[in-house]
Enzyme design. Structure first.
Site, short mmCIF file in Angstrom:
data_model
loop_
_atom_site.label_atom_id
_atom_site.label_comp_id
_atom_site.label_asym_id
_atom_site.label_seq_id
_atom_site.Cartn_x
_atom_site.Cartn_y
_atom_site.Cartn_z
N ASP A 172 0.83 -1.21 0.00
CA ASP A 172 0.00 0.00 0.00
C ASP A 172 0.87 1.27 0.00
O ASP A 172 2.10 1.20 -0.08
CB ASP A 172 -0.94 -0.05 1.22
CG ASP A 172 -2.26 0.63 0.99
OD1 ASP A 172 -2.37 1.44 0.05
OD2 ASP A 172 -3.21 0.38 1.77
N ASP A 233 -9.61 3.93 -3.92
CA ASP A 233 -10.37 2.77 -3.43
C ASP A 233 -11.77 2.70 -4.04
O ASP A 233 -12.46 3.71 -4.14
CB ASP A 233 -10.53 2.85 -1.90
CG ASP A 233 -9.23 2.52 -1.20
OD1 ASP A 233 -8.20 2.36 -1.87
OD2 ASP A 233 -9.25 2.43 0.05
C1 GLA Z 1 -5.85 1.59 1.38
C2 GLA Z 1 -5.98 0.58 0.25
C3 GLA Z 1 -7.16 -0.31 0.53
C4 GLA Z 1 -6.97 -1.02 1.86
C5 GLA Z 1 -6.74 -0.02 2.97
C6 GLA Z 1 -6.31 -0.69 4.26
O1 GLA Z 1 -6.93 2.46 1.41
O2 GLA Z 1 -6.11 1.23 -0.98
O3 GLA Z 1 -7.35 -1.23 -0.51
O4 GLA Z 1 -5.88 -1.91 1.75
O5 GLA Z 1 -5.73 0.92 2.63
O6 GLA Z 1 -6.06 0.21 5.31
#
Ligand code: GLA
Length: 685
Positions: A172, A233
């Protein structure tokens, strides 16, 4: 933006990446690998994920509530439900699996309460089921949920993952600062450090970059990992899905075996979308050769959810060994046509309707790239029905729906294939940009059309129509025809009347066509239904816009919030609307780009509102607020940044059927938390 690594041959077996002293990323294939130390194969050259990964990840449905029991039960369920035999293989743990601090020797520690057997014990269990285990970390000092990050610990962490038996890492982009995340070169450096560490760990670990599409990873990440997120996301709503499809679809040229665009994990089954929308989600992920990582609680999945996730024909499109992402071959304001070449010469064609009303979408075998021949077999991968076409392809696609076809120049038995036909219905309501909105007590012209795309002719074609109780639909002519040869259609006129006093809501209208085909005069009946909407204009007098029901809303990040700021991705997580210290109790918290549409029915006169960037992003962010009466712009704020005070807009809406509140992102998608602060709408009596 600079494109990195395009000069490096895609077939290079060994790629060594170096980050220059000036912070510029360069790539080179060393003359003798030994001269540069032990060579490591990273990126697509690591030989993993020759088809897109399939599996599960807990984040979309469980957030931080992951534990060993969930992972083990999911592995069990993969086996018992048939998901494993359908190809799902990775059971992936997302954020929140670890303890808040590293141990004294600097190693990550699995949370002992959530993972009593540790990651190793969990991986052993998953492996005992013939499946693979994935884990999560971040290329910064901490993860997005504030657990220790891997920056500066890449080798230790990669070696521990390998020792535990981890098969897949999602990496991430949280816990960064301006010193390591302000340029593309810094992104390449942070993600390459982990790519090298994984490659040097002695275990084959698939590598998923999650940098949210920030620095065009599609132009460099094939040299670093096996897939890369192309967007922010996903969330479990239509606006999010539609926006992600639009961002990922143009990137088809960058995908190839071992290196995939990742438009994020699946939301199928999570309840925020209709099954039609979830079928679009699944079909287009397969068409775009995207990872199929289930993001729902499988222990509670409904038969409808499982039938989407287990559609073998659609999985086969995703997993096709040619490894080409479907390309958009035609598009307009509310549709895209994709064509994906498959290893056996077939094409997977997706007809995607992004609009809010059912519509007909057409293409042809020639446009889709199939060789010229007398006839083609078309298999509809949702219904399982096969038909024949002479070359034209037409389908009536429901609002937000996707028709998914496999088209072949060969057929097992041509004589058994009925001609491919399509029946469509439209109601002329005066505004084609919106769902079919009608007024109680009014009549509207409607039209249906059935086309024969098959080689064989249709005989004795008859069309009838039906509407909800109290409604009438009667033909104005053209509802029968003796024969319909290849490429011919029968268009029928109708008059649809809504009863006086029809309540606000959706009403179904359908047409049915019957015809005979073939030497044995086989009877075929097809039906197409659409929904028309009865709307009521806002009440007379002056109302808070936040108290009204919108017709549609799209938003760049999470849903539009009523009476709070945008907040984060989840619904209901905003703060009081605040612009330069001034708090507004009413309003709409959005994130540019955003459009909210209201039905006015020609009955309103004025909108007055303050606008500005919410204080929750500090001085960051910028946006342009625009008000549209139907398709004409009637107010524009100019560019506002986080430093600007609220600006007041007044818009004349006289006579407009629709009000659109548009926020443009001013060319940058970051931190655009935009407020319609205290909007008030005045309508006539
Ligand atoms: C980010 C990623 C998500 C998830 C969250 C976890 O937002 O893009 O897909 O993994 O972190 O905290």
């Amino acid at each position: 933006m600079t494109r990195f690594f395009r000069t490096l041959g895609a077939s290079a077996a060994v790629a060594i990446l170096t980050v220059g002293l000036a912070g510029t990323a360069t790539a080179a294939t060393p003359a003798t690998p030994a001269a540069a130390g032990p060579a490591v194969s990273i990126g697509a050259a690591n030989g993993l994920l020759r088809t897109p990964p399939m599996g599960f990840n807990d984040w979309n449905s469980f957030g931080c509530n992951v534990d060993e029991q969930l992972i083990k039960q999911t592995a069990d369920y993969f086996v018992s439900s048939g998901l494993k035999s359908a190809g799902y293989r990775y059971v992936n743990i997302d954020d929140c699996w670890m303890s808040k601090t590293r141990d004294a020797a600097g190693h990550l520690v699995a949370d002992p309460v959530k993972f009593p057997d540790g990651i190793k014990g969990t991986a052993d269990y998953v492996h005992s089921k013939g499946l693979e285990l994935g884990i999560y970390e971040s290329a910064g000092t901490e993860t997005c949920a504030h657990f220790p990050g891997s920056l500066g610990h890449e080798t230790t962490d990669a070696n521990d993952f390998a020792a535990w038996g981890v098969d897949y890492l999602k990496y991430d982009n949280c816990g960064t600062d301006a010193g390591n995340a302000s340029t593309q070169a810094q992104y390449v450096a942070r993600y390459t450090a982990m790519g090298k560490a994984l490659a040097g760990s002695g275990r084959k670990i698939a590598y998923s970059l999650c940098e949210w599409g920030q620095y065009s990873p599609w132009t460099w990440a094939d040299q670093v990992g096996n897939l890369w997120r192309t967007t922010g996301d996903i969330s479990d709503n239509w606006a999010s899905l539609k926006s992600i499809i639009a961002q990922n679809a143009p990137l088809s040229a960058y995908a190839k075996p071992g290196a995939w665009n990742d438009p994020d994990m699946l939301e199928v089954g999570n309840g925020g979308m209709t099954d039609t929308e979830y079928r679009t989600h699944f079909a287009l992920w397969a068409e775009m050769a995207a990872p199929l990582l289930i993001g729902t609680d499988l222990r509670r999945a409904t038969p409808a959810t499982m039938s989407i996730l287990l559609n073998k024909d659609i999985i086969a499109v995703d997993q096709d060994r040619l490894g080409v992402q479907g390309q958009v071959i035609a598009a307009d304001a509310t549709s895209m046509v994709f064509s994906k070449p498959l290893a056996n010469g077939n094409r997977a064609i997706a007809l995607y309707n992004s609009g809010d009303t059912a519509r007909s979408i057409s293409t042809s075998t020639a446009l889709a790239g199939l060789p010229r021949t007398a006839a083609y077999q078309i298999k509809d991968l949702w219904t399982g029905t096969s038909t024949e076409t002479a070359g034209a392809i037409t389908a009536s696609v429901p609002a937000h729906g996707t028709v998914m076809l496999r088209v072949s120049t060969r057929a097992d038995n041509w004589a058994a294939l009925a001609p491919s036909t399509s029946l469509s219905l439209t109601v002329a309501t005066g505004d084609s940009s919106q769902s079919a909105v009608v007024l109680a007590g009014h009549s509207y012209p409607a039209s249906s059309s059935i086309i024969n795309n098959g080689k064989a002719p249709l005989a004795d074609v008859r069309v009838t129509a039906d509407a909800a109780d109290g409604w009438t639909i009667s033909t104005t002519g053209g509802n029968e025809k003796m024969a319909l040869s290849t490429g011919r259609s029968l268009t029928t006129g109708w008059t649809l009347t809504a009863p006086a006093g029809a309540a606000t809501g959706n009403y179904r209208v359908s047409v049915t066509a019957s015809y005979l085909w073939g030497p044995h005069a086989k009877l075929v009946t097809v039906t197409t239904a659409i929904d028309v909407t009865v709307e009521s204009p806002p009440p007379a007098g002056t109302s808070d816009v936040s108290a009204l029901t919108w017709d549609s809303a799209t938003n760049g990040w999470g849903p539009v919030e009523k009476n709070t700021s945008n907040g984060e991705n989840a619904a209901g997580d905003g703060r009081p609307i605040t612009i330069n210290g001034t708090v507004f109790t009413k309003g709409l918290g959005v994130n540019a780009p955003s459009t909210i549409t209201y039905y006015l029915g020609g009955n309103c006169s004025t909108l007055t509102t303050a606008v500005g960037i919410d204080d929750e992003v500090g001085l960051k962010g910028s946006a342009i607020f625009q008000i549209y009466a139907d398709n004409g712009k009637v107010a524009d704020s100019g560019v506002l940044t986080g430093a600007d005070p609220a600006r007041t807009l007044t818009a004349d809406l006289t006579g407009a059927t629709w009000l659109k509140l548009v926020v443009d992102d001013n060319g940058s998608a970051d931190h655009n938390h935009a407020d319609w602060a205290g909007p008030r709408l005045t309508c006539g009596g």
